[in-house]
Design a protein around this motif. Structure first.
Motif, short mmCIF file in Angstrom:
data_model
loop_
_atom_site.label_atom_id
_atom_site.label_comp_id
_atom_site.label_asym_id
_atom_site.label_seq_id
_atom_site.Cartn_x
_atom_site.Cartn_y
_atom_site.Cartn_z
N HIS A 63 58.56 32.04 27.58
CA HIS A 63 58.75 32.82 28.80
C HIS A 63 58.02 34.16 28.70
N MET A 64 58.09 34.80 27.53
CA MET A 64 57.45 36.10 27.34
C MET A 64 55.92 35.98 27.38
N LYS A 65 55.39 34.85 26.94
CA LYS A 65 53.94 34.62 27.05
C LYS A 65 53.54 34.48 28.52
N LYS A 66 54.42 33.85 29.27
CA LYS A 66 54.17 33.64 30.70
C LYS A 66 54.35 34.92 31.49
N HIS A 67 55.30 35.74 31.07
CA HIS A 67 55.59 37.01 31.76
C HIS A 67 55.51 38.15 30.75
N PRO A 68 54.32 38.54 30.30
CA PRO A 68 54.18 39.53 29.22
C PRO A 68 54.72 40.92 29.56
N ASN A 69 54.85 41.23 30.82
CA ASN A 69 55.31 42.55 31.21
C ASN A 69 56.80 42.60 31.57
N PHE A 392 70.40 27.81 32.68
CA PHE A 392 69.69 28.65 31.71
C PHE A 392 68.26 28.92 32.19
N ALA A 393 67.56 27.85 32.59
CA ALA A 393 66.16 27.96 32.97
C ALA A 393 65.98 28.83 34.21
N GLU A 394 66.84 28.66 35.20
CA GLU A 394 66.66 29.44 36.42
C GLU A 394 67.01 30.90 36.23
N ILE A 395 68.07 31.17 35.49
CA ILE A 395 68.41 32.57 35.22
C ILE A 395 67.29 33.24 34.44
N LEU A 396 66.69 32.52 33.48
CA LEU A 396 65.58 33.07 32.71
C LEU A 396 64.36 33.31 33.60
#
Length: 440
Positions: A63-69, A392-396
């Motif tokens: 997720h962090m790779k997808k949304h780095p900011n 889990f996935a949607e909250i993330l």
């Protein structure tokens, strides 16, 4: 009301050189590594996918790779966040400095632990309960002790677990060889007695329909549900074990969070010393998740079926498999059990309990059923009709927040997520705001 969419070359004489057939080794099909003749432990092959928390960490990294900011807030793994009180770290620091002096240096300690610390645990945490310091084994944490106890018990025992429950009880049982294969249709392992602990039965199993097993793993306050067993319930469990000749492994890692009259130790119950081992930890009430320190109590009265004392075999396991807990960590443990240390620790516990209240109130205000959060640093939230990994996935994805899918704790955890109160207050308040924006 909530709304949520789916989502080793040593030189040696030639005479000692073993002959090796090059055909005995083969390169893996993917070209990485060379296969030996050693067969993989068949029990490891039974394990389902990865261990729950590394799986969550992997998804967080993706997720962090997808949304780095994105500012990711973790309400997932129960890792403490508040600094360890200075009175405790100062004691550890001083002990570490003394190790650099002739007078203060110490090497190996007793495998069972520092005698002063064992005595302090018995007197401070167990008080008037009949727990002797010689029955306390200091360790590097309760999760490690779970595996040592499984090694003690062996592969021929049958086990029962709460459903849902902390994954280490089941996974260690699989690895040691106590279980059959995983059944996809039930999401359960064969040869394990799953004891339903859900809101409908006040998170306590119906012991009249629970099959007899050799060992019963029981955690209170429970991880993940946050429920603390009542005295009456624990009396029933002890009586059940006594009637069946079972051993209870009682996990009291979250006992410091008990607010009401619920028992903090199984030894508060008459007769428990004949049927129960207790494991506990400094991790969650002192902030020793990285320092690593825990303990196990094995009463002298606890015997195997042949009359042999369990404590003698556990002592052998400890002396064989463990060189003792860090003496620096044990110095910290002693400091936290001082009068000033206990005050500082209680302040930390209160902080996390307030976090739990904030999160619980948030979910409740959104029309969701919330359990726990009073006697434990976890809230157990129900999303009816939804798969917990989807929640889990949607909250993330939509809030950049980590939770724990309930199904990771067993089939009884489906439709639920566990949220952790371990966090800085500003993060907890921000999490509350994001959840309200998502679910309203």
């Amino acid at each position: 009301m909530y709304k949520l969419s789916i989502f080793s070359s040593m030189p040696c004489a030639i005479f000692f050189q073993p002959r090796m057939s090059h055909a005995s080794l083969k390169v893996r099909e993917d070209g990485v590594g060379v296969c030996t003749r050693v067969t993989r432990n068949m029990n490891m092959e039974k394990l389902r996918n990865g261990y729950l928390f590394p799986e969550i960490a992997m998804r967080e990294l993706e997720h962090m790779k997808k949304h780095p900011n994105a500012k990711v807030i973790s309400l997932g793994i129960g890792d403490t966040t508040q600094p360890i009180p200075d009175i405790i770290t100062s004691s550890m620091s001083e002990h570490a400095r003394r190790l650099s002096t002739i007078e203060g240096y110490r090497g190996y300690g007793a495998e069972q632990g520092n005698k002063a610390l064992r005595k302090a645990i018995a007197e401070t945490l167990y008080g008037d309960l009949p727990v002797k310091d010689t029955e306390i084994f200091i360790s590097d944490g309760s999760q490690c002790d779970i595996s040592r106890l499984q090694l003690l018990l062996g592969s021929n025992v049958t086990i029962a677990v709460q459903d849902p429950s902390f994954p280490a009880y089941i996974d260690s049982g699989v690895i040691i060889g106590q279980t059959g294969d995983f059944q996809d249709e039930t999401s359960k392992y064969q040869n394990i007695e799953y004891m339903p602990c859900r809101p409908q039965n006040n998170f306590f199993p119906d012991l009249t329909t629970t099959a007899k097993t050799d060992v019963i793993f029981f955690c209170s306050p429970n991880n993940p549900t946050g429920h603390a067993v009542s005295r009456k319930q624990l009396e029933q469990l002890v009586e059940f074990a006594r009637a069946n000749g079972s051993i209870i492994i009682f996990d009291s890692a979250y006992a410091a969070y008990v607010t009401d009259e619920s028992p903090r130790s199984i030894y508060e119950i008459p007769g428990a010393r004949e049927v129960a081992i207790e494991i506990s930890s400094f991790s969650k009430f002192v902030g020793f998740t990285g320092v690593r320190l825990g303990w196990t109590v094995v009463p002298e009265e606890l015997l195997f079926s042949n009359g042999f004392p369990v404590i003698k075999d556990f002592n052998r396991i400890v002396c064989t498999c463990f060189n003792g807990a860090s003496n620096i960590a044990q110095a910290g443990g002693l400091a936290c059990l001082s009068s000033d240390g206990l005050k500082a620790v209680q302040s930390m516990v209160d902080y996390y309990k307030e976090n739990a209240k904030i999160l619980g109130d948030t979910f409740t205000s959104l029309g969701l059923d919330v359990y726990g959060g009073i006697n434990a640093p976890y809230a157990w939230v129900h999303f009816p009709g939804m798969k917990s990994w989807d929640v889990f996935a949607e909250i993330l994805e939509k809030t950049h927040m980590i939770t724990v899918p309930g199904c990771g704790f067993g089939p009884g955890g489906e439709e639920h997520i566990r949220v952790s109160a371990f966090g800085h207050r500003e993060c907890i308040l921000e999490a509350s705001r994001r959840l309200k924006n998502l679910l309203t």
